[in-house]
Design a protein around this motif. Sequence first.
Motif, PDB file in Angstrom:
ATOM      1  N   ALA A  20       0.835  -1.200   0.000  1.00 27.63           N
ATOM      2  CA  ALA A  20       0.000   0.000   0.000  1.00 27.63           C
ATOM      3  C   ALA A  20       0.871   1.251   0.000  1.00 27.63           C
ATOM      4  O   ALA A  20       0.591   2.228  -0.712  1.00 27.63           O
ATOM      5  N   ALA A  21       1.956   1.228   0.777  1.00 30.74           N
ATOM      6  CA  ALA A  21       2.852   2.378   0.845  1.00 30.74           C
ATOM      7  C   ALA A  21       3.538   2.630  -0.489  1.00 30.74           C
ATOM      8  O   ALA A  21       3.753   3.780  -0.891  1.00 30.74           O
ATOM      9  N   ALA A  22       3.887   1.567  -1.195  1.00 30.20           N
ATOM     10  CA  ALA A  22       4.543   1.715  -2.496  1.00 30.20           C
ATOM     11  C   ALA A  22       3.628   2.412  -3.497  1.00 30.20           C
ATOM     12  O   ALA A  22       4.073   3.241  -4.296  1.00 30.20           O
ATOM     13  N   PHE A  23       2.334   2.083  -3.447  1.00 31.55           N
ATOM     14  CA  PHE A  23       1.405   2.776  -4.341  1.00 31.55           C
ATOM     15  C   PHE A  23       1.194   4.211  -3.876  1.00 31.55           C
ATOM     16  O   PHE A  23       1.199   5.150  -4.671  1.00 31.55           O
ATOM     17  N   GLU A  24       1.017   4.395  -2.570  1.00 31.01           N
ATOM     18  CA  GLU A  24       0.745   5.729  -2.039  1.00 31.01           C
ATOM     19  C   GLU A  24       1.898   6.689  -2.332  1.00 31.01           C
ATOM     20  O   GLU A  24       1.676   7.867  -2.623  1.00 31.01           O
TER      21      GLU A  24
ATOM     22  N   VAL B  15      -7.732   0.051  -0.495  1.00 28.93           N
ATOM     23  CA  VAL B  15      -8.251   0.463  -1.802  1.00 28.93           C
ATOM     24  C   VAL B  15      -9.136   1.688  -1.650  1.00 28.93           C
ATOM     25  O   VAL B  15      -9.021   2.671  -2.402  1.00 28.93           O
ATOM     26  N   SER B  16     -10.025   1.641  -0.658  1.00 31.68           N
ATOM     27  CA  SER B  16     -10.940   2.759  -0.432  1.00 31.68           C
ATOM     28  C   SER B  16     -10.174   4.046  -0.168  1.00 31.68           C
ATOM     29  O   SER B  16     -10.540   5.115  -0.678  1.00 31.68           O
ATOM     30  N   ARG B  17      -9.099   3.964   0.595  1.00 28.51           N
ATOM     31  CA  ARG B  17      -8.305   5.146   0.935  1.00 28.51           C
ATOM     32  C   ARG B  17      -7.433   5.590  -0.234  1.00 28.51           C
ATOM     33  O   ARG B  17      -7.406   6.765  -0.611  1.00 28.51           O
ATOM     34  N   LEU B  18      -6.717   4.652  -0.852  1.00 27.47           N
ATOM     35  CA  LEU B  18      -5.765   4.991  -1.906  1.00 27.47           C
ATOM     36  C   LEU B  18      -6.440   5.504  -3.168  1.00 27.47           C
ATOM     37  O   LEU B  18      -5.862   6.295  -3.911  1.00 27.47           O
ATOM     38  N   SER B  19      -7.666   5.022  -3.414  1.00 29.34           N
ATOM     39  CA  SER B  19      -8.368   5.464  -4.630  1.00 29.34           C
ATOM     40  C   SER B  19      -8.707   6.949  -4.591  1.00 29.34           C
ATOM     41  O   SER B  19      -9.008   7.546  -5.635  1.00 29.34           O
TER      42      SER B  19
ATOM     43  N   ASP C 196     -32.687 -24.583  -4.437  1.00 35.07           N
ATOM     44  CA  ASP C 196     -33.617 -25.230  -3.507  1.00 35.07           C
ATOM     45  C   ASP C 196     -32.877 -26.116  -2.506  1.00 35.07           C
ATOM     46  O   ASP C 196     -33.258 -26.191  -1.336  1.00 35.07           O
ATOM     47  N   GLU C 197     -31.820 -26.776  -2.953  1.00 35.78           N
ATOM     48  CA  GLU C 197     -31.137 -27.751  -2.095  1.00 35.78           C
ATOM     49  C   GLU C 197     -29.931 -27.169  -1.350  1.00 35.78           C
ATOM     50  O   GLU C 197     -29.408 -27.810  -0.436  1.00 35.78           O
ATOM     51  N   VAL C 198     -29.465 -25.997  -1.756  1.00 38.98           N
ATOM     52  CA  VAL C 198     -28.401 -25.263  -1.049  1.00 38.98           C
ATOM     53  C   VAL C 198     -27.230 -26.170  -0.651  1.00 38.98           C
ATOM     54  O   VAL C 198     -26.938 -26.331   0.534  1.00 38.98           O
ATOM     55  N   PRO C 199     -26.526 -26.751  -1.616  1.00 36.02           N
ATOM     56  CA  PRO C 199     -25.372 -27.580  -1.242  1.00 36.02           C
ATOM     57  C   PRO C 199     -24.249 -26.774  -0.607  1.00 36.02           C
ATOM     58  O   PRO C 199     -23.462 -27.291   0.178  1.00 36.02           O
ATOM     59  N   VAL C 200     -24.162 -25.491  -0.958  1.00 36.71           N
ATOM     60  CA  VAL C 200     -23.217 -24.563  -0.345  1.00 36.71           C
ATOM     61  C   VAL C 200     -23.981 -23.276  -0.056  1.00 36.71           C
ATOM     62  O   VAL C 200     -25.052 -23.036  -0.610  1.00 36.71           O
ATOM     63  N   ALA C 201     -23.404 -22.415   0.788  1.00 32.00           N
ATOM     64  CA  ALA C 201     -24.037 -21.121   1.070  1.00 32.00           C
ATOM     65  C   ALA C 201     -23.330 -20.052   0.235  1.00 32.00           C
ATOM     66  O   ALA C 201     -22.251 -19.585   0.598  1.00 32.00           O
ATOM     67  N   TRP C 202     -23.936 -19.706  -0.894  1.00 27.71           N
ATOM     68  CA  TRP C 202     -23.311 -18.737  -1.785  1.00 27.71           C
ATOM     69  C   TRP C 202     -23.267 -17.366  -1.116  1.00 27.71           C
ATOM     70  O   TRP C 202     -24.241 -16.923  -0.503  1.00 27.71           O
ATOM     71  N   LEU C 203     -22.160 -16.677  -1.266  1.00 28.56           N
ATOM     72  CA  LEU C 203     -21.963 -15.412  -0.570  1.00 28.56           C
ATOM     73  C   LEU C 203     -21.920 -14.213  -1.515  1.00 28.56           C
ATOM     74  O   LEU C 203     -22.812 -13.390  -1.517  1.00 28.56           O
ATOM     75  N   HIS C 204     -20.879 -14.133  -2.361  1.00 31.73           N
ATOM     76  CA  HIS C 204     -20.715 -12.924  -3.157  1.00 31.73           C
ATOM     77  C   HIS C 204     -20.119 -13.173  -4.540  1.00 31.73           C
ATOM     78  O   HIS C 204     -19.377 -14.132  -4.743  1.00 31.73           O
ATOM     79  N   GLU C 205     -20.466 -12.284  -5.444  1.00 33.28           N
ATOM     80  CA  GLU C 205     -19.702 -12.086  -6.660  1.00 33.28           C
ATOM     81  C   GLU C 205     -18.644 -11.054  -6.287  1.00 33.28           C
ATOM     82  O   GLU C 205     -18.968  -9.913  -5.981  1.00 33.28           O
ATOM     83  N   ILE C 206     -17.392 -11.468  -6.273  1.00 35.84           N
ATOM     84  CA  ILE C 206     -16.323 -10.583  -5.804  1.00 35.84           C
ATOM     85  C   ILE C 206     -15.849  -9.690  -6.944  1.00 35.84           C
ATOM     86  O   ILE C 206     -15.607 -10.156  -8.063  1.00 35.84           O
ATOM     87  N   ASN C 207     -15.723  -8.403  -6.662  1.00 38.81           N
ATOM     88  CA  ASN C 207     -15.144  -7.461  -7.608  1.00 38.81           C
ATOM     89  C   ASN C 207     -13.754  -7.081  -7.113  1.00 38.81           C
ATOM     90  O   ASN C 207     -13.626  -6.394  -6.104  1.00 38.81           O
ATOM     91  N   PHE C 208     -12.730  -7.571  -7.780  1.00 40.62           N
ATOM     92  CA  PHE C 208     -11.375  -7.244  -7.377  1.00 40.62           C
ATOM     93  C   PHE C 208     -10.983  -5.904  -7.990  1.00 40.62           C
ATOM     94  O   PHE C 208     -10.789  -5.804  -9.195  1.00 40.62           O
ATOM     95  N   PRO C 209     -10.858  -4.851  -7.170  1.00 42.73           N
ATOM     96  CA  PRO C 209     -10.539  -3.536  -7.718  1.00 42.73           C
ATOM     97  C   PRO C 209      -9.057  -3.381  -8.031  1.00 42.73           C
ATOM     98  O   PRO C 209      -8.197  -3.796  -7.253  1.00 42.73           O
ATOM     99  N   THR C 210      -8.760  -2.803  -9.178  1.00 45.07           N
ATOM    100  CA  THR C 210      -7.395  -2.500  -9.582  1.00 45.07           C
ATOM    101  C   THR C 210      -7.142  -1.005  -9.407  1.00 45.07           C
ATOM    102  O   THR C 210      -7.878  -0.179  -9.954  1.00 45.07           O
ATOM    103  N   LEU C 211      -6.118  -0.665  -8.631  1.00 44.83           N
ATOM    104  CA  LEU C 211      -5.695   0.724  -8.466  1.00 44.83           C
ATOM    105  C   LEU C 211      -4.639   1.051  -9.518  1.00 44.83           C
ATOM    106  O   LEU C 211      -3.760   0.226  -9.801  1.00 44.83           O
ATOM    107  N   TYR C 212      -4.701   2.256 -10.074  1.00 45.01           N
ATOM    108  CA  TYR C 212      -3.697   2.633 -11.076  1.00 45.01           C
ATOM    109  C   TYR C 212      -3.607   4.149 -11.190  1.00 45.01           C
ATOM    110  O   TYR C 212      -4.507   4.876 -10.765  1.00 45.01           O
ATOM    111  N   ARG C 213      -2.511   4.608 -11.760  1.00 47.35           N
ATOM    112  CA  ARG C 213      -2.337   6.028 -11.997  1.00 47.35           C
ATOM    113  C   ARG C 213      -3.256   6.482 -13.132  1.00 47.35           C
ATOM    114  O   ARG C 213      -3.349   5.809 -14.167  1.00 47.35           O
ATOM    115  N   SER C 214      -3.880   7.622 -12.946  1.00 47.74           N
ATOM    116  CA  SER C 214      -4.832   8.125 -13.936  1.00 47.74           C
ATOM    117  C   SER C 214      -4.183   8.392 -15.286  1.00 47.74           C
ATOM    118  O   SER C 214      -4.857   8.427 -16.319  1.00 47.74           O
ATOM    119  N   LYS C 215      -2.845   8.566 -15.291  1.00 52.85           N
ATOM    120  CA  LYS C 215      -2.135   8.807 -16.553  1.00 52.85           C
ATOM    121  C   LYS C 215      -2.132   7.575 -17.453  1.00 52.85           C
ATOM    122  O   LYS C 215      -1.857   7.679 -18.657  1.00 52.85           O
TER     123      LYS C 215
END
Length: 520
Positions: free
Chosen positions: A236-240, A257-261, A480-499
């Motif tokens: 995080a420090a390297a990006f900041e 991510v929330s802070r650095l963005s 209906d049978e819930v073999p697993v407990a589905w949680l989320h579609e994960i969005n992996f955010p990419t941070l980058y320089r606006s340039k």
Amino acid sequence: MKRRHLIQAVPAALGLSIAGVPLHSLAQAKKGVVNVLVQPEPPGLMMGIVQNGPTQLIAGNIYEGLLRYDEKLAPQPQLATSWTVSPDSKTYVFKLKPNVKWHDGKPFTADDVVFSCDVFLRKTHARFRASLAHVESIKALDPLTVEFKLKQPFGPFLGIFENGTMPMVPKHIYEGTDFLTNPANATPIGTGPLKFKEWAKGSYIHLVANENYHQAGAVTVESVYFHVIPDAAARAAAFESGKVDIAPGGTVEYFDVSRLSKLPGASVTTKGWEFFAPHSWLWMNNRTKPMDNVKFRQAIWTAIDREAMAKIAWYGYAKPATGPFNSHIAFASEDVAKYPRDLAKAKKLLAESGYKGETLRLLPLPYGESWQRQAEIVRQNLTQAGVKIEMVATDVAGWNQRCNEWDFDLAFTYVYQYGDPALGVGRNYTSDNIAKGSPFNNVAGYTNAKVDELFAAGAKEGDPAKRKAIYLEAQKILVDEVPVAWLHEINFPTLYRSKIQNIVSSGIGLNDSLGRIKLA
């Protein structure tokens, strides 16, 4: 010490360097040089042999497939310029791009395609080998034409030609050798926009522009350095500090991510994960009590507050899942039963299931603080519903072993779904994928003959309308049978320089886009 001050102090404390040079020496980086984080360091870069995430991030810009895919997963030309499909959906003919050269200057031809698919990857690439089970023959009709004949229609066939699933490897380097020990694995040679230059273990991997790339004008960067920084705060420090230009999804914690963005000149995107469609859930060991009872499994899913978890653990970079299909993949439907959080209903289902208050072992995913927060929220949710939970902490190797050996009651995971249910969904629910030794097959041990039948039919059906109906029926049964407990579609955010422009140009994101980025 406050977290912000701690992060700023980390580089100096660790003697942190970028590309083998102290961070402060790189304040004025060359315009054509791009610095990217990679975490963890990949075990190798020969993409036909190693397919984990860090390898694909780097080597996906060295190697190419016949096709690329846009954000809607539509196939686009790459090493193939065009393709035709026979009326019976059993013969595919690809015309290859002329004058393509490997990084060592040798010509790329149809013989390389046949060797890559029918010889090399058949031996080294388990996921691709599963798709090859549908292929009868692969032939070079001429130096620039390849024919694939299938045993029967295979609905997602045009979805397996990206570089992570079907990377082209040079026949002239690998034919007649031991693929796993070939010295060329240490200096990978592909046809992509970036070429391998150097790997300083534990520090960086250096790629340079392919000056003879077959798409004129596509490569405008001179060099790309992938930096290995094990400590999360240091990344995080390297990006900041501005010493790193790109922090791919998963390389920094979500709260960072929330802070650095919000930093001046910083941008963030969640594009580039459409093909992979990361999907998270809670494995429930269907082999043992009380998880073998459908009402108990329904109670677990009903007790979990997925909305709150998306906000608290994932800082909004996650969408609550509605079932087994990520919404980005083909034939996903929300026309299924709904399970909003309802504690009263969860307690009622628990009582009806005959749950006797047994303590259940909950296995977190040891991938960082966001996952730990998610585990704490689930433990709290289930405790509120009346389920006794014991958290069992492990490292990555321990998590792998417990999932491989089915040594858990409840366990977190996430998987890629690869654009199509026949490629990335069925493997988690069909009975022929119940086998110890993998954390990414049917680890729950769920069995339903009708579900087996539907996924088999969906894979072989060529008509999209019929496939849609087949997979809708499968989704309804699973929800209906819930073999697993589905949680989320994960969005992996990419941070980058606006340039940086054109940072994501395909459905697999940075994995084949870094050689095509533009620097303002």
